[in-house]
Design a protein around this motif. Structure first.
Motif, mmCIF file in Angstrom:
data_model
loop_
_atom_site.group_PDB
_atom_site.id
_atom_site.type_symbol
_atom_site.label_atom_id
_atom_site.label_comp_id
_atom_site.label_asym_id
_atom_site.label_seq_id
_atom_site.Cartn_x
_atom_site.Cartn_y
_atom_site.Cartn_z
ATOM 1 N N TYR A 28 4.038 18.717 7.219
ATOM 2 C CA TYR A 28 3.946 17.465 6.467
ATOM 3 C C TYR A 28 3.632 16.366 7.478
ATOM 4 C CZ TYR A 28 7.131 20.700 4.125
ATOM 5 O OH TYR A 28 7.729 21.822 3.616
ATOM 6 N N VAL A 29 2.505 15.680 7.304
ATOM 7 C CA VAL A 29 2.076 14.681 8.279
ATOM 8 C C VAL A 29 2.170 13.298 7.644
ATOM 9 C CG1 VAL A 29 0.250 13.928 9.834
ATOM 10 C CG2 VAL A 29 0.553 16.372 9.366
ATOM 11 N N LEU A 30 3.075 12.497 8.188
ATOM 12 C CA LEU A 30 3.316 11.143 7.699
ATOM 13 C C LEU A 30 2.827 10.157 8.744
ATOM 14 C CD1 LEU A 30 4.670 9.058 5.768
ATOM 15 C CD2 LEU A 30 6.805 9.452 7.052
ATOM 16 N N GLU A 31 1.797 9.403 8.397
ATOM 17 C CA GLU A 31 1.234 8.396 9.302
ATOM 18 C C GLU A 31 0.951 8.976 10.684
ATOM 19 O OE1 GLU A 31 4.334 5.332 8.725
ATOM 20 O OE2 GLU A 31 2.730 4.140 7.823
ATOM 21 N N HIS A 90 10.515 8.848 -3.104
ATOM 22 C CA HIS A 90 10.108 7.709 -2.282
ATOM 23 C C HIS A 90 8.764 7.118 -2.703
ATOM 24 C CE1 HIS A 90 13.316 7.880 0.773
ATOM 25 N NE2 HIS A 90 13.315 9.172 0.539
ATOM 26 N N GLY A 91 8.218 7.586 -3.804
ATOM 27 C CA GLY A 91 6.950 7.041 -4.275
ATOM 28 C C GLY A 91 5.796 7.318 -3.343
ATOM 29 N N ILE A 92 5.795 8.498 -2.729
ATOM 30 C CA ILE A 92 4.788 8.855 -1.739
ATOM 31 C C ILE A 92 3.681 9.694 -2.376
ATOM 32 C CG2 ILE A 92 4.379 10.098 0.421
ATOM 33 C CD1 ILE A 92 6.080 7.645 0.815
ATOM 34 N N MET A 130 0.842 -1.194 0.000
ATOM 35 C CA MET A 130 0.000 0.000 0.000
ATOM 36 C C MET A 130 0.883 1.252 0.000
ATOM 37 S SD MET A 130 -2.982 1.016 2.718
ATOM 38 C CE MET A 130 -3.941 2.500 2.481
ATOM 39 N N THR A 131 0.592 2.164 -0.908
ATOM 40 C CA THR A 131 1.391 3.375 -1.029
ATOM 41 C C THR A 131 1.158 4.299 0.166
ATOM 42 O OG1 THR A 131 1.246 3.269 -3.437
ATOM 43 C CG2 THR A 131 1.879 5.375 -2.476
ATOM 44 N N LYS A 132 2.248 4.770 0.760
ATOM 45 C CA LYS A 132 2.125 5.727 1.845
ATOM 46 C C LYS A 132 1.721 7.090 1.290
ATOM 47 C CE LYS A 132 5.413 3.761 5.165
ATOM 48 N NZ LYS A 132 6.634 4.033 5.973
ATOM 49 N N ALA A 133 1.136 7.890 2.160
ATOM 50 C CA ALA A 133 0.716 9.227 1.762
ATOM 51 C C ALA A 133 1.153 10.228 2.822
ATOM 52 C CB ALA A 133 -0.792 9.295 1.565
ATOM 53 N N ALA A 153 12.993 9.696 7.965
ATOM 54 C CA ALA A 153 11.885 8.812 8.331
ATOM 55 C C ALA A 153 11.442 7.969 7.136
ATOM 56 C CB ALA A 153 10.720 9.629 8.864
ATOM 57 N N LEU A 154 11.405 8.588 5.962
ATOM 58 C CA LEU A 154 11.018 7.848 4.762
ATOM 59 C C LEU A 154 12.068 6.813 4.384
ATOM 60 C CD1 LEU A 154 9.578 10.790 2.639
ATOM 61 C CD2 LEU A 154 8.281 8.920 3.687
ATOM 62 N N ALA A 155 13.330 7.183 4.506
ATOM 63 C CA ALA A 155 14.407 6.267 4.130
ATOM 64 C C ALA A 155 14.474 5.061 5.066
ATOM 65 C CB ALA A 155 15.744 7.007 4.122
ATOM 66 N N SER A 156 14.235 5.291 6.351
ATOM 67 C CA SER A 156 14.348 4.200 7.331
ATOM 68 C C SER A 156 13.101 3.339 7.392
ATOM 69 C CB SER A 156 14.624 4.778 8.723
ATOM 70 O OG SER A 156 13.496 5.489 9.211
ATOM 71 N N GLY A 157 11.957 3.929 7.043
ATOM 72 C CA GLY A 157 10.703 3.196 7.158
ATOM 73 C C GLY A 157 10.284 2.969 8.599
ATOM 74 N N ARG A 158 10.831 3.724 9.522
ATOM 75 C CA ARG A 158 10.528 3.545 10.940
ATOM 76 C C ARG A 158 9.064 3.814 11.235
ATOM 77 N NH1 ARG A 158 9.407 8.329 12.989
ATOM 78 N NH2 ARG A 158 10.531 10.251 12.392
#
Length: 206
Positions: free
Chosen positions: A176-179, A30-32, A1-4, A195-200
């Protein structure tokens, strides 16, 4: 599932201008998916304890002027420190972005032009002809988009964006709000990139 990422911003924010293309490039890398959420800061400030620029302490206002010069050089973008048409009500331009996002139009490109208009070209974003000219530069018919921007649906979305911003802990523009994790300010883009690179997992208040 693509993150947004929920992208909260207003066109009268120089900080959103500085970060706009850097953020979009990062999201693409990052394909976001980017969910564009123009927001009026009045209610956001009221909810978070922030103050509009004119009501801030003079020391904070002075420091802002120094930061604008630093980031103008850092981002290598043209910027008028004291634009002729600032501050103004951003509703028309913000709602044009909302109308474009709703129909899958070039919202990112429109916002780039709107940022440049106010911050580099002495444009007045409250002026209908000025905003129409920006839309025309994108080979769009401005009249239906302006009608949508001034209509009930876009204005309701504008209010909904403000309510969502408050719910998510947004305190200014850009954010910018990620998850569910907010990154406030274009100077936090490096942290967003990490945060995007690590996927934490997203950080939460503890």
């Amino acid at each position: 599932m693509t993150k947004a990422i929920d992208y909260f911003y207003t066109h009268i924010s120089p900080w959103a201008y500085f970060g706009h293309q850097v953020f979009l490039d990062l999201a693409q890398q990052h394909g976001i998916e980017v969910r564009f959420r123009p927001v009026h800061l009045s209610g956001v400030f009221d909810a978070s304890g922030g103050l509009p620029l004119a009501r801030r302490h003079p020391v904070r206002q002075t420091y802002r002027l120094i930061e604008l010069q630093r980031w103008r050089e850092k981002r290598n973008l043209p910027l008028t420190i004291h634009p002729r048409h600032f501050p103004v009500d951003p509703t028309l331009a913000d709602c044009c972005a909302i109308a474009l996002a709703a129909c899958g139009g070039p919202v990112a490109q429109f916002s780039a032009l709107a940022f440049r208009a106010i911050w580099a070209e002495e444009g007045d974003l409250t002026d209908r002809d000025t905003v129409a000219g920006l839309l025309s530069k994108l080979d769009l018919d401005p009249l239906p988009i302006l009608a949508e921007a001034e209509g009930e649906t876009a204005r309701r979305t504008y209010a909904d964006n403000q309510a969502l911003a408050i719910e998510l802990g947004v305190i200014g523009s850009p954010c910018y709000v990620l998850e569910g994790e907010p990154f406030w300010g274009q100077d936090r883009l490096d942290l967003l990139a990490d945060a995007l690179a690590s996927g934490r997992s997203p950080y939460r208040p503890v």
